[in-house]
Design a protein around this motif. Structure first.
Motif, short mmCIF file in Angstrom:
data_model
loop_
_atom_site.label_atom_id
_atom_site.label_comp_id
_atom_site.label_asym_id
_atom_site.label_seq_id
_atom_site.Cartn_x
_atom_site.Cartn_y
_atom_site.Cartn_z
N GLY A 17 0.78 -1.23 0.00
CA GLY A 17 0.00 0.00 0.00
C GLY A 17 0.81 1.28 0.00
O GLY A 17 0.24 2.37 0.00
N LYS A 18 2.13 1.17 -0.03
CA LYS A 18 2.99 2.35 0.02
C LYS A 18 3.40 2.80 -1.39
O LYS A 18 3.55 2.00 -2.30
CB LYS A 18 4.24 2.07 0.85
N PRO A 41 0.27 1.18 -4.91
CA PRO A 41 -0.61 1.92 -5.81
C PRO A 41 0.11 2.77 -6.86
O PRO A 41 -0.47 3.15 -7.87
CB PRO A 41 -1.38 2.83 -4.85
N PHE A 42 1.40 3.08 -6.59
CA PHE A 42 2.11 4.05 -7.44
C PHE A 42 3.61 3.90 -7.27
O PHE A 42 4.10 3.59 -6.17
CB PHE A 42 1.69 5.47 -7.05
N ALA A 43 4.35 4.13 -8.37
CA ALA A 43 5.81 4.04 -8.30
C ALA A 43 6.46 5.08 -9.20
O ALA A 43 5.99 5.33 -10.31
CB ALA A 43 6.29 2.64 -8.71
N ILE A 44 7.53 5.67 -8.70
CA ILE A 44 8.41 6.51 -9.51
C ILE A 44 9.61 5.66 -9.89
O ILE A 44 10.27 5.08 -9.03
CB ILE A 44 8.86 7.77 -8.74
N LYS A 114 10.84 4.38 4.88
CA LYS A 114 11.77 3.24 4.81
C LYS A 114 12.69 3.40 3.61
O LYS A 114 12.24 3.79 2.53
CB LYS A 114 10.99 1.93 4.69
N LEU A 115 13.96 3.10 3.82
CA LEU A 115 14.93 2.99 2.74
C LEU A 115 15.28 1.51 2.59
O LEU A 115 15.60 0.84 3.57
CB LEU A 115 16.20 3.78 3.06
N ILE A 116 15.18 1.01 1.37
CA ILE A 116 15.52 -0.39 1.09
C ILE A 116 16.78 -0.37 0.24
O ILE A 116 16.75 0.09 -0.91
CB ILE A 116 14.36 -1.10 0.37
N LEU A 117 17.88 -0.85 0.79
CA LEU A 117 19.20 -0.66 0.19
C LEU A 117 19.88 -2.00 -0.07
O LEU A 117 19.87 -2.88 0.79
CB LEU A 117 20.07 0.20 1.11
N GLN A 118 20.47 -2.12 -1.25
CA GLN A 118 21.21 -3.34 -1.57
C GLN A 118 22.53 -2.95 -2.22
O GLN A 118 22.63 -2.81 -3.44
CB GLN A 118 20.38 -4.25 -2.48
N PRO A 119 23.55 -2.72 -1.40
CA PRO A 119 24.87 -2.35 -1.95
C PRO A 119 25.60 -3.55 -2.54
O PRO A 119 25.54 -4.65 -1.98
CB PRO A 119 25.61 -1.82 -0.71
#
Length: 228
Positions: A17-18, A41-44, A114-119
């Motif tokens: 839902g984010k 619902p939406f993505a950039i 939230k930041l979702i990070l994959q270095p």
């Protein structure tokens, strides 16, 4: 569309839902997957290069998701305004670059839920930046794909200093210790082997600098062994 194990794990950290932004989206596989499965619902979708962004645009059109997406060409989170999205994905880049991206527009990074990070590398440098700049690392996990172990983490700005008690936790996230599965053991053993290989290369070389380096590596190996 089937995501790879790494991309699926990254997508699994997105909250249902984010609104999200996928920075360095490449083909846009993660946001397209989430939208198709009605998770968001939406993505950039953003990328600094026009080529990958056009690939993402084709993927969006193929799945008829034009009305649920916004594609932007630009550097990092500088394409975003504060409050436009709830969660931000930055994956597949070096840890230092990710830290630079977060620093470049702090009001956006700090406002995200939230930041979702994959270095891909320099994971310890990213943890050091996060923990010393007011971010809390909420979750960490490991994912195996194509004989490589990837580190995935989520973080949120709290404004508090979260410097760990020991610097070894910059290299091995404390949250990873909560799940000492087989992948964790393999992950630590690889680090031990890598450090022992460095020791072997230093063998027979004598100088004050090299001796100090050798002592530092020996201490690190011992700390890694203790984590097991």
């Amino acid at each position: 569309m089937k995501l790879t194990d790494r991309l699926y794990k990254i997508a699994s950290f997105v909250t249902d839902g984010k609104r999200i932004a996928d920075i360095g989206t490449d083909h846009g596989y993660i946001p397209v997957y989430l939208l198709k499965n009605n998770k968001i619902p939406f993505a950039i979708l953003a990328d600094i290069n026009k080529g990958p962004l056009e690939n993402a645009r084709k993927e969006v059109r193929h799945n008829s998701l034009e009305n649920k997406t916004d594609l932007r060409c630009g550097s990092g989170i500088e394409v975003l305004e504060k409050g436009e999205v709830d969660e931000i994905i930055i994956a597949g880049m070096g840890g230092i670059l990710i830290a630079d991206i977060l620093e470049a527009k702090k009001e956006v990074a700090q406002n995200a839920e939230k930041l979702i990070l994959q270095p891909m590398q320099a994971q310890e440098e990213l943890r050091k930046y996060l923990l010393n700049n007011g971010y809390e690392i909420m979750e960490e996990t490991l994912e195996n794909e194509d004989f490589r172990i990837y580190e995935i983490m989520t973080a949120k700005y709290t404004g508090k200093n979260n410097t760990p008690e020991d610097e070894i936790y910059y290299e091995v996230g404390e949250k990873l210790l909560n799940n000492k599965n087989e992948l964790f053991i393999e992950f630590i053993n690889k680090k031990i082997r890598s450090n022992k290989a460095i020791l072997d290369k230093l063998d027979g070389i004598e100088s004050e600098t090299i001796s100090e380096k050798r002592r530092e590596i020996e201490i690190k190996i011992k700390k890694l062994e203790n984590l097991l």
